[in-house]
Design an enzyme around this catalytic site. Structure first.
Site: not given
Ligand code: GDP
Ligand code: IMO
Ligand code: MG
Length: 446
Positions: A13, A16, A142, A300-301, A304, A330-332
């Site tokens: 999260d 990426k 397998r 999953t909502g 974090r 997310k420096l902001d």
């Molecule tokens: P990922 O799984 O690595 O792609 O990250 P997620 O999308 O799960 O979570 C990152 C969250 O932060 C998302 O809701 C993005 O829209 C938001 N986001 C990404 N870059 C920034 C940022 O620089 N500032 C803020 N405030 N939000 C950001």
């Molecule tokens: P993105 O790509 C954050 C975490 C789960 C749990 C552990 C194992 O959005 O960054 P799993 O369902 O994979 O067997 O769960 O990994 N987890 C993540 N945490 N971002 C994700 O994906 C994750 N995918 C799995 O919360 O701790």
């Molecule tokens: Mg994510």
């Protein structure tokens, strides 16, 4: 031309999705190489928010080819929902290709994932419940079902009948769950197969051909370094290899084809699920970060967990992934804080430790050693170049780059594409000549 891997440098999260979308502008092909629908990548374009689970974040560019690679775990039901949702928003998915050797998440995987979490009780991992562990376990054992197995109706019927019967005995005897009705599952999965058939290819060959034509390829990691099955905080990890090395295996390309590796890290740290988290802040500033950063899981909502930036983990990510540079997101979110802490090393039983310990027992005993920097207490959301940033924010970035001995190429200050400072284009710019230590263009190797 450059072939670039984008990985998460923390616990997932990191943003990426945003960074991959941004870089996809210069890419011809974007490849997801591991993970499944446990991933949730958010991309914000103008006022539209796209939440992607399996489809690479390059899909929003009509001419970019997107490939779901061999190392992924594909849940066809959710993939089809994702395709439908994109089509409904007028995003073409014609350029999406799916590896025929990727494994398929089946209904019994999801049931076993949840049932085994229940069984573990206080030892639970906190998985997403999407059947990821059981899908990869079957791959290793397998007895997995691969995409190509579903493409031949007769073969699919044979394999699925045997496997569902086998899994039914596990569901009933081990987990006390009702069995699945084989015919219902087979019919459903054959329908999914027809819907996905036009997209299914030999993905490794497609990527090889693209490399041969000197096209730019972006490899999009899911999850993050500390969730890596081999190198993360085992057992609180996912069941695939999100690290840069995983890109070669998961996409089916040789390591010599990779030009650069970019790590994405938040300006602080978050983690979803169970497991140690040395810089976690419960309540107080942790809640402020969670609220300002809207830190709720895309998949999953779940809320974090939030904490300070951990440079020990950052250095580990640099080492394990061979990072060329970082994108700090997310420096902001730090804008309103009076002061900001950074974990520079750990204290383990009174001993200072500069390195991430590979023993989970030791990691659980790590206490962060912090340095405190002043906050900037003003908005950075509209900054578009380094000179727009408040001095304290710039100092914070320099401090992180110095601690991790890696240059920062991108700074993100909001979810949308334009809320970004590109210090140096990490695809086209000169390798390792980017930002940024001691205020002069430096970085190791520069
Ligand atoms: P990922 O799984 O690595 O792609 O990250 P997620 O999308 O799960 O979570 C990152 C969250 O932060 C998302 O809701 C993005 O829209 C938001 N986001 C990404 N870059 C920034 C940022 O620089 N500032 C803020 N405030 N939000 C950001
Ligand atoms: P993105 O790509 C954050 C975490 C789960 C749990 C552990 C194992 O959005 O960054 P799993 O369902 O994979 O067997 O769960 O990994 N987890 C993540 N945490 N971002 C994700 O994906 C994750 N995918 C799995 O919360 O701790
Ligand atoms: Mg994510």
């Amino acid at each position: 031309m450059a072939n670039v891997i984008v990985i998460g440098a923390q616990w997932g999260d990191e943003g990426k999705g945003k960074i991959t979308d941004l870089l996809s502008k210069s890419a011809d092909v974007v490849v997801r190489y591991q993970g499944g629908v446990n991933a949730g990548h958010t991309v914000v374009v103008n006022d539209q928010t796209f939440k992607l689970h399996l489809i690479p974040s390059g899909i929003l560019y009509p001419d970019t080819e997107c490939i779901i690679g061999s190392g992924t775990a594909i849940d066809p039901e959710i993939l089809i929902e994702e395709l439908d949702r994109l089509e409904a928003l007028s995003v073409s998915t014609n350029n999406l290709l799916i590896s025929q050797t990727a494994h398929v998440t089946m209904p019994y995987h999801r049931i076993i994932d949840k049932a085994s979490e229940e069984r573990r009780g206080s030892q639970k991992i906190g998985t997403t419940g999407r059947g990821i562990g059981p899908t990869y376990a079957d791959k290793s054992e397998r007895i997995g079902i691969r995409v190509q197995d579903l493409m031949d109706k007769e073969e699919a019927r044979d394999r699925l009948s045997w496997t569902i019967n086998y899994k039914n005995s596990i569901l009933e005897k081990l987990y006390n769950k009702p069995p699945l009705e084989p015919e219902t599952v087979i019919k459903q999965y054959l329908e999914y197969a027809e819907r996905l058939r036009p997209h299914v290819v030999d993905s490794s060959l497609k990527i090889y051909e693209a490399i041969d034509k000197k096209r730019n390829i972006l490899f999009e990691g899911a999850q993050g370094t500390l969730l890596d099955l081999d190198h993360g905080t085992y057992p609180y990890v996912t069941s695939s290899n999100p690290v840069a090395g995983g890109a070669c295996v998961g996409a089916g390309v040789g390591p010599t084809t990779i030009d650069r590796v970019i790590g994405v890290a938040k300006a602080y740290t978050t983690r979803v699920g169970e497991g140690p988290f040395p810089t976690e802040i419960e309540g107080g500033v942790g809640d402020i970060l969670g609220d300002r950063g809207a830190e709720f899981g895309t998949t999953t909502g779940r809320k974090r967990r939030c904490g300070w930036f951990d440079a020990t983990i950052g250095r580990y990510a640099v080492r394990i992934n061979g990072l060329d540079c970082l994108a700090i997101t997310k420096l902001d979110v730090l804008d309103e804080l009076d002061e900001i802490k950074v974990c520079v090393a750990y204290d383990i039983d009174g001993q200072r430790c500069e390195h991430f310990p590979s023993s989970p027992r030791q990691f659980a005993r790590c206490r962060p050693i912090y340095e405190t920097l002043p906050g900037w207490r003003q908005s950075t959301e509209d900054c578009r170049s380094l000179k727009d940033l408040p001095k304290q924010a710039l100092d914070y970035l320099k401090f992180l780059a110095e601690l991790m001995e890696v240059p920062i190429a991108i700074v993100s200050l909001g979810a949308s594409r334009d809320q970004t400072i590109i210090i140096e284009d990490p695809i086209h710019g000169p390798k390792r000549a980017l930002l940024y230590t001691n205020g002069t263009p430096a970085g190791h190797g520069a």
